[in-house]
Each structure stands twice: as structure tokens, then as C-alpha cells.
Scaffold this motif. Structure first.
Motif, PDB file in Angstrom:
ATOM      1  N   CYS A   1       1.004  -1.123   0.100  1.00 27.73           N
ATOM      2  CA  CYS A   1      -0.080   0.027  -0.079  1.00 27.73           C
ATOM      3  C   CYS A   1       0.873   1.272   0.018  1.00 27.73           C
TER       4      CYS A   1
ATOM      5  N   TRP B   1       0.093   4.372   0.662  1.00 27.38           N
ATOM      6  CA  TRP B   1      -0.194   5.260   1.557  1.00 27.38           C
ATOM      7  C   TRP B   1       0.627   4.943   2.990  1.00 27.38           C
TER       8      TRP B   1
ATOM      9  N   CYS C   1      -0.878   6.030   6.244  1.00 24.47           N
ATOM     10  CA  CYS C   1      -1.773   6.548   7.492  1.00 24.47           C
ATOM     11  C   CYS C   1      -0.913   6.233   8.724  1.00 24.47           C
TER      12      CYS C   1
ATOM     13  N   CYS D   1      -2.340   3.217  10.548  1.00 24.38           N
ATOM     14  CA  CYS D   1      -2.249   1.918  10.032  1.00 24.38           C
ATOM     15  C   CYS D   1      -2.112   0.541  11.063  1.00 24.38           C
TER      16      CYS D   1
ATOM     17  N   GLN E   1       2.723  -2.478   3.856  1.00 25.43           N
ATOM     18  CA  GLN E   1       2.832  -0.915   3.206  1.00 25.43           C
ATOM     19  C   GLN E   1       3.828  -1.586   1.909  1.00 25.43           C
TER      20      GLN E   1
ATOM     21  N   ASN F   1      -9.048   1.288   0.242  1.00 27.00           N
ATOM     22  CA  ASN F   1      -9.115   2.662   0.337  1.00 27.00           C
ATOM     23  C   ASN F   1      -9.404   3.471  -0.671  1.00 27.00           C
TER      24      ASN F   1
ATOM     25  N   LYS G   1     -11.145   8.903   4.506  1.00 25.21           N
ATOM     26  CA  LYS G   1     -10.281   9.149   5.656  1.00 25.21           C
ATOM     27  C   LYS G   1     -10.414  10.758   6.264  1.00 25.21           C
TER      28      LYS G   1
HETATM   29  S1  SF4 Z   1      -4.567   2.204   6.706  1.00 25.95           S
HETATM   30 FE1  SF4 Z   1      -5.100   1.269   4.751  1.00 25.95          FE
HETATM   31  S2  SF4 Z   1      -4.614   2.956   3.281  1.00 25.95           S
HETATM   32 FE2  SF4 Z   1      -3.520   3.589   5.173  1.00 25.95          FE
HETATM   33  S3  SF4 Z   1      -1.475   2.992   4.934  1.00 25.95           S
HETATM   34 FE3  SF4 Z   1      -2.738   1.103   5.929  1.00 25.95          FE
HETATM   35  S4  SF4 Z   1      -3.360  -0.335   4.491  1.00 25.95           S
HETATM   36 FE4  SF4 Z   1      -2.561   1.701   3.368  1.00 25.95          FE
END
Ligand code: SF4
Length: 253
Positions: A50, A52, A54, A57, A63, A122, A144
Motif C-alpha cells: 500500500c 499510503w 496513514c 495503519c 505497506q 482505500n 479518511k
Molecule cells: S491504513 Fe490502509 S490505506 Fe492507510 S497505509 Fe494502512 S493499508 Fe494503506
């Protein structure tokens, strides 16, 4: 190696070709969950990768696009065969599942084993989501923050793509929920409301407010000594949110 696994799989399950199970990196599995697909007993598969970032997370180890050991396709096939009739559904989660261009093939294989298909996303990849819509029975999509705070929460100014994905979902006729994770250090209540109003305005019918839970989060500054609880949300906020959607719920995220 994948060739020999495929041959082996075909010996055991001739009616379900399973080559596609080798084409998506699955980094983890929850074998039994009542929380990840509303009203269904499901297993959850976690795809690697991923982009992103966040802070809250729960799966930061997912990630990187390249991860460590992945679950072998033969083990997945064995799992699906053994859970037929015991589980209602398989949920694809992550990481961000829609990143993987071969996910539709993977999803079709899951359907052939007889499971319903759930997806957590997401919303970053509307084209990837669109290719999965005909295969999914239920989708949980994160929203988000309001547009102006998206980059602050995710590290990416991705609101336009998320909105596009939400519109696709809303128009698809598939069961879905939009869900927003709330931590008081990251969003103000009026920013939660602004986000919810936006998605209500474009037609969302189902919205979940998830209160941050610390399990699996590696950001120490978010792990409060006195954890924020559902009961700490203001009544004014929850009443306004409830008025925006035909279905609204609060849960621990
Ligand atoms: S919360 Fe979801 S969108 Fe954000 S970094 Fe983690 S996996 Fe990715």
C-alpha cells in the motif's frame, strides 16, 4: 515452481483452475472473522503493498510493495477447499488489494470455490475497483478525511480518486459501507462531519464511524494513555452523522 504447484492443484480440484492464486501476493490470513464482512462468517486475505502512509495503519508491515514470505498458492487452495461450506465469504484486504492488476482473476477463482466475495479498499484506484465490481458481493471503502486533509492523513492528495471510487460504488448496486477512522489527534469532529456531508451529498447510503483502536498501530504518539472511546464522541456529532445516512453505525475501528 508455480508450474508444479498448478499440476498438483489440478489433480485435487479439477473443476477449479487455480493458477491465478499465484498472481497476487497474499501476505497474511485471518481464518475466521465475524467482523470483516457484515453478517457473514469470513476469512480475510491480506495483499502485500500500500503506497499510503496513514499513521494509524494497523498493517504497516504490508505497506512495502515487496514483502517477506507470501502464503503459497497451494496452501491457499488447500484452505479454500477445506473451508467450503464452513465459511460464507472470503474478504480481500490489505495493503491495498486494488493495486494488483491480476486481482480479478484471483477473485474469480475464489468465487468458483463457492464463497461470496468481500473487498476492503482505500479507494485509491477507481479503475482497479471498477474491474472488481462485477465480482464482489460487498465492499468496505475507507474515506479518511475531507479533501483538504487527505494528504495529511494518508501522505497522498488522493481525494479525487477516492471520490471517483465512491461514486462507482454508490452507483454499482453492490452492498457497501463507507467508513472513516477517527482519532482525535488527527481529525477534528467538524472535519469528520465535513467528510460525511460530502459523501452523503454524492449519494452514500451507509456510513460507519470507526474509533481508532491501538492494536497493531506502530505510531506511539497515537496510542493514548487514556484511549479515546466511542462514548467520548460528542452527541452532537453522532446525531448529525445519523441524520445524513439511511444507515449509520459507530464501531471500534
Ligand atoms: S491504513 Fe490502509 S490505506 Fe492507510 S497505509 Fe494502512 S493499508 Fe494503506
Amino acid at each position: 515452481m508455480s508450474g508444479s504447484i498448478s499440476a498438483n492443484l489440478q489433480n485435487h480440484a479439477p473443476s477449479v483452475p487455480v493458477d491465478s492464486l499465484a498472481k497476487v501476493p497474499i501476505a497474511g490470513i485471518v481464518r475466521f472473522s465475524t467482523l470483516d464482512y457484515p453478517g457473514k462468517l469470513a476469512a480475510v486475505l491480506f495483499t502485500q503493498g500500500c503506497p499510503w502512509k496513514c499513521a494509524y495503519c494497523h498493517n504497516a508491515h504490508l505497506q512495502p510493495l515487496q514483502g517477506g514470505a507470501m502464503i503459497p498458492p497451494a496452501a491457499l487452495r488447500h484452505f479454500f477447499e477445506n473451508r467450503r461450506g464452513l465459511l460464507d465469504a472470503i474478504v480481500l484486504s490489505g495493503g491495498e488489494p486494488t493495486l494488483h492488476s491480476r486481482l480479478p482473476d484471483f477473485a474469480e477463482t475464489i468465487l468458483k470455490f463457492g464463497f461470496a466475495l468481500g473487498l476492503h479498499t482505500n479507494g485509491m484506484n477507481p479503475a482497479g475497483l471498477q474491474s472488481l465490481l462485477p465480482l464482489c458481493h460487498w465492499i468496505g471503502m475507507d474515506v479518511k478525511a475531507p479533501r483538504t486533509r487527505y494528504a495529511a492523513i494518508t501522505g497522498v492528495a488522493a481525494f479525487e480518486n477516492v471520490e471517483k471510487s465512491a461514486r462507482l460504488l454508490i452507483e454499482s448496486g453492490i452492498d457497501y459501507e463507507l467508513r472513516l477512522t477517527y482519532h482525535p489527534a488527527l481529525l477534528a469532529e467538524d472535519e469528520v462531519l465535513e467528510t460525511a456531508r460530502h459523501f452523503s451529498h454524492i449519494g452514500a447510503k451507509s456510513f460507519i464511524l470507526q474509533v481508532f483502536r491501538p492494536q497493531g498501530c506502530s505510531a506511539e504518539n497515537l496510542i493514548l494513555k487514556n484511549p479515546f472511546k466511542i462514548g467520548d464522541l460528542s452527541r452532537a456529532l453522532t446525531e448529525k452523522l445519523a441524520g445524513l445516512f439511511p444507515y449509520f453505525a459507530i464501531r471500534n475501528g
